[in-house]
Scaffold this motif. Structure first.
Motif, mmCIF file in Angstrom:
data_model
loop_
_atom_site.group_PDB
_atom_site.id
_atom_site.type_symbol
_atom_site.label_atom_id
_atom_site.label_comp_id
_atom_site.label_asym_id
_atom_site.label_seq_id
_atom_site.Cartn_x
_atom_site.Cartn_y
_atom_site.Cartn_z
ATOM 1 N N VAL A 1 0.840 -1.203 0.000
ATOM 2 C CA VAL A 1 0.000 0.000 0.000
ATOM 3 C C VAL A 1 0.872 1.248 0.000
ATOM 4 N N GLU A 2 0.499 2.196 -0.872
ATOM 5 C CA GLU A 2 1.123 3.521 -0.869
ATOM 6 C C GLU A 2 0.013 4.564 -0.766
ATOM 7 N N VAL A 3 0.251 5.587 0.038
ATOM 8 C CA VAL A 3 -0.729 6.647 0.276
ATOM 9 C C VAL A 3 -0.147 7.966 -0.205
ATOM 10 N N VAL A 4 -0.964 8.730 -0.929
ATOM 11 C CA VAL A 4 -0.507 9.998 -1.506
ATOM 12 C C VAL A 4 -1.349 11.137 -0.943
ATOM 13 N N ASP A 5 -0.679 12.208 -0.515
ATOM 14 C CA ASP A 5 -1.414 13.362 0.021
ATOM 15 C C ASP A 5 -0.595 14.630 -0.187
ATOM 16 N N ARG A 6 -1.301 15.736 -0.434
ATOM 17 C CA ARG A 6 -0.607 17.002 -0.699
ATOM 18 C C ARG A 6 -0.085 17.667 0.573
ATOM 19 N N GLN A 7 -0.567 17.255 1.732
ATOM 20 C CA GLN A 7 -0.159 17.866 2.987
ATOM 21 C C GLN A 7 1.139 17.246 3.507
ATOM 22 N N PRO A 8 1.795 17.906 4.477
ATOM 23 C CA PRO A 8 3.061 17.365 4.996
ATOM 24 C C PRO A 8 2.899 16.222 5.988
ATOM 25 N N ALA A 9 1.666 15.913 6.388
ATOM 26 C CA ALA A 9 1.419 14.833 7.337
ATOM 27 C C ALA A 9 -0.025 14.375 7.180
ATOM 28 N N ALA A 10 -0.384 13.307 7.868
ATOM 29 C CA ALA A 10 -1.743 12.782 7.793
ATOM 30 C C ALA A 10 -2.720 13.684 8.544
ATOM 31 N N ALA A 11 -3.967 13.663 8.097
ATOM 32 C CA ALA A 11 -5.092 14.315 8.796
ATOM 33 C C ALA A 11 -4.885 15.814 8.991
ATOM 34 N N MET A 12 -4.477 16.497 7.949
ATOM 35 C CA MET A 12 -4.229 17.934 8.055
ATOM 36 C C MET A 12 -5.339 18.786 7.445
ATOM 37 N N GLU A 13 -6.376 18.156 6.915
ATOM 38 C CA GLU A 13 -7.475 18.940 6.347
ATOM 39 C C GLU A 13 -8.764 18.666 7.124
ATOM 40 N N THR A 14 -9.761 18.035 6.542
ATOM 41 C CA THR A 14 -11.055 17.891 7.213
ATOM 42 C C THR A 14 -10.958 17.055 8.487
ATOM 43 N N SER A 15 -9.986 16.163 8.577
ATOM 44 C CA SER A 15 -9.829 15.342 9.784
ATOM 45 C C SER A 15 -9.070 16.058 10.894
ATOM 46 N N PHE A 16 -8.674 17.290 10.666
ATOM 47 C CA PHE A 16 -7.759 17.959 11.591
ATOM 48 C C PHE A 16 -8.416 18.374 12.898
ATOM 49 N N ALA A 17 -9.581 19.002 12.843
ATOM 50 C CA ALA A 17 -10.180 19.549 14.076
ATOM 51 C C ALA A 17 -11.697 19.440 14.035
ATOM 52 N N ASN A 18 -12.191 18.240 13.729
ATOM 53 C CA ASN A 18 -13.643 18.065 13.703
ATOM 54 C C ASN A 18 -14.195 17.990 15.122
ATOM 55 N N ALA A 19 -15.482 17.721 15.253
ATOM 56 C CA ALA A 19 -16.128 17.805 16.563
ATOM 57 C C ALA A 19 -15.661 16.726 17.537
ATOM 58 N N GLY A 20 -14.990 15.695 17.049
ATOM 59 C CA GLY A 20 -14.432 14.702 17.956
ATOM 60 C C GLY A 20 -15.378 13.597 18.349
ATOM 61 N N GLN A 21 -16.518 13.500 17.688
ATOM 62 C CA GLN A 21 -17.523 12.520 18.081
ATOM 63 C C GLN A 21 -17.488 11.280 17.194
ATOM 64 N N VAL A 22 -17.507 10.123 17.829
ATOM 65 C CA VAL A 22 -17.741 8.857 17.144
ATOM 66 C C VAL A 22 -19.170 8.487 17.515
ATOM 67 N N SER A 23 -20.102 8.890 16.672
ATOM 68 C CA SER A 23 -21.511 8.918 17.085
ATOM 69 C C SER A 23 -22.413 8.154 16.128
ATOM 70 N N PRO A 24 -22.364 6.811 16.156
ATOM 71 C CA PRO A 24 -23.268 6.050 15.293
ATOM 72 C C PRO A 24 -24.738 6.318 15.598
#
Length: 418
Positions: free
Chosen positions: A26-49
């Motif tokens: 597996v190879e992962v490609v992203d424009r950011q310098p690290a993982a989770a730097m866009e929409t995953s960066f500061a969401n509400a923090g809820q795991v809410s099924p």
């Protein structure tokens, strides 16, 4: 098999993890310098099924018109000539029926519940921590109308065998003592004991490290420019650092997925819905959330993340605009000050991100329907963190030719074929 995953947010990284666990390269490609730097960066923090609910519901058009007249509206639509937005809104409105709402919510609950179970198993397997808490969620109602609507949601929760409990104000305060001074504002609440909370950014970065230990390669600071294809399969991906090839390709680019797929003849009904959050230093634990609560009036979520409080919410249709709105910050601060107040808003970090929403609320997970080796894992809206592990696990099973643990055919892009 060599699989290239496009996107290193929580969806892309969980996909890479489960693919690597099945033995794939597996190879992962992203424009950011690290993982989770866009929409995953500061969401509400809820795991809410239990809180998995489609926007499209009976009465939404009337509610939306009412919201437009409010200063602190949970929904803002910026006037603009945007045909993608018009198409998406039209599709959204066609899902505002009782039948569509029942179907869509049941699908969302199915994958969200499965995902929570996958997250539990992953946590037990790896020992990963991410300021996580397993103490449930309370949806707070300030009006009788909100309380009445909750009974309909409870019916669907019961049909899906999701644990839940309707709370009176006294019971709410027993579970969330920080709300004691605000109990005069409340009419009741819906408690979802199976819901959790945690820092999605912290989780994703730590899981990326564990994925690297499994052999996953991450190509950061690498722009994705386009896909090369024959009539039936993807031949490679063009990037800012050169062309990359694999046996299979996974698009996990959130709101940017349609932009990559449109030149390939794939019309993915995903539109960016802008959300905002404040990350507030905790100053008074007695006036802060114990776990996580949702203010139904302003559609704002408040979550305890270690020594911080995450306040997230509002929805804005304004394309790919990432400017920070002072008005939206005011709404977040108002909801928090009304209900809690145990944080220093003057030292808060203000952030915005683009949620990839489908018109029916359900993510698009499965084959692309056009190219045999192109797969989609996107469109999770506000529930990417909630649905990430289940989506990644299910997609990895499909790519490997394994039968997923939950029904999956109605989660693919094929449901939009008509």
């Amino acid at each position: 098999m060599k699989v290239i995953v496009l996107g290193a947010g929580v969806i892309g990284v969980t996909s890479a993890w489960y693919l690597a666990k099945l033995g794939h390269e597996v190879e992962v490609v992203d424009r950011q310098p690290a993982a989770a730097m866009e929409t995953s960066f500061a969401n509400a923090g809820q795991v809410s099924p239990g809180y998995s609910t489609p926007w499209a519901m009976p009465g939404l058009p009337r509610k939306a018109l009412g919201w437009m007249l409010q200063k602190h509206s949970p929904l803002v639509i910026r006037a603009r000539i945007d045909f993608a937005m018009f198409r998406w809104m039209t599709q959204l409105l066609t899902n505002c029926t009782e039948h569509a709402y029942d179907v869509n919510k049941a699908r969302m609950l199915r994958i969200a519940e499965y995902s929570r179970d996958c997250l539990t198993a992953l946590r037990e397997e790896t020992g990963i921590t991410y300021d996580d808490r397993q103490r449930g969620l309370i949806q707070l109602f300030r009006t009788d109308a909100q309380l009445e609507h909750a009974h309909e949601d409870m019916r669907l929760l019961a049909e899906s065998e999701v644990p839940h409990e309707l709370l009176d104000v006294a019971a709410i305060v027993r579970r969330e003592p920080g709300l004691a001074h605000a109990q005069h504002l409340l009419k009741g609440g819906l408690f979802l004991p199976g819901d959790e909370s945690g820092d999605a950014h912290m989780f994703t970065q730590r899981l990326a490290q564990k994925a690297e230990e499994l052999g996953v390669t991450f190509h950061y600071e690498t722009g994705i420019e386009g896909l090369d294809a024959s009539a039936s399969e993807i031949l490679g991906v063009r990037t800012s650092t050169g062309r990359m090839t694999g046996d299979a390709y996974v698009v996990a680019l959130g709101s940017y997925s349609p932009l990559l797929l449109r030149p390939m003849g794939i019309r993915l009904p995903v539109y960016p819905v802008k959300g905002y959050s404040l990350t507030v230093p905790l100053t008074d634990p007695d006036r802060a959330p114990v776990s996580t609560v949702n203010d139904e009036t302003y559609k704002v979520a408040m979550t305890r993340l270690g020594d911080r409080i995450r306040i997230g919410g509002t929805a804005e249709l304004t394309g790919y605009d990432l400017r920070l709105s002072p008005d939206r910050r005011e709404t977040l601060e108002l909801s928090f000050s009304d209900l809690f107040g145990g944080g220093d808003l003057g030292r808060a970090t203000y952030w915005t991100g683009l949620r990839p929403n489908t018109p029916d609320g359900t993510p698009v997970v499965g084959p692309s329907g056009r190219f045999r080796n192109l797969w989609l894992n996107t469109g999770h809206g506000t529930l990417g963190w909630t649905m990430a592990c289940g989506s990644g696990h299910m997609l990895a099973d499909l790519i490997a030719g394994r039968r997923p643990n939950i029904p999956h055919l109605d989660l693919s892009i094929d449901r939009y074929a008509s």
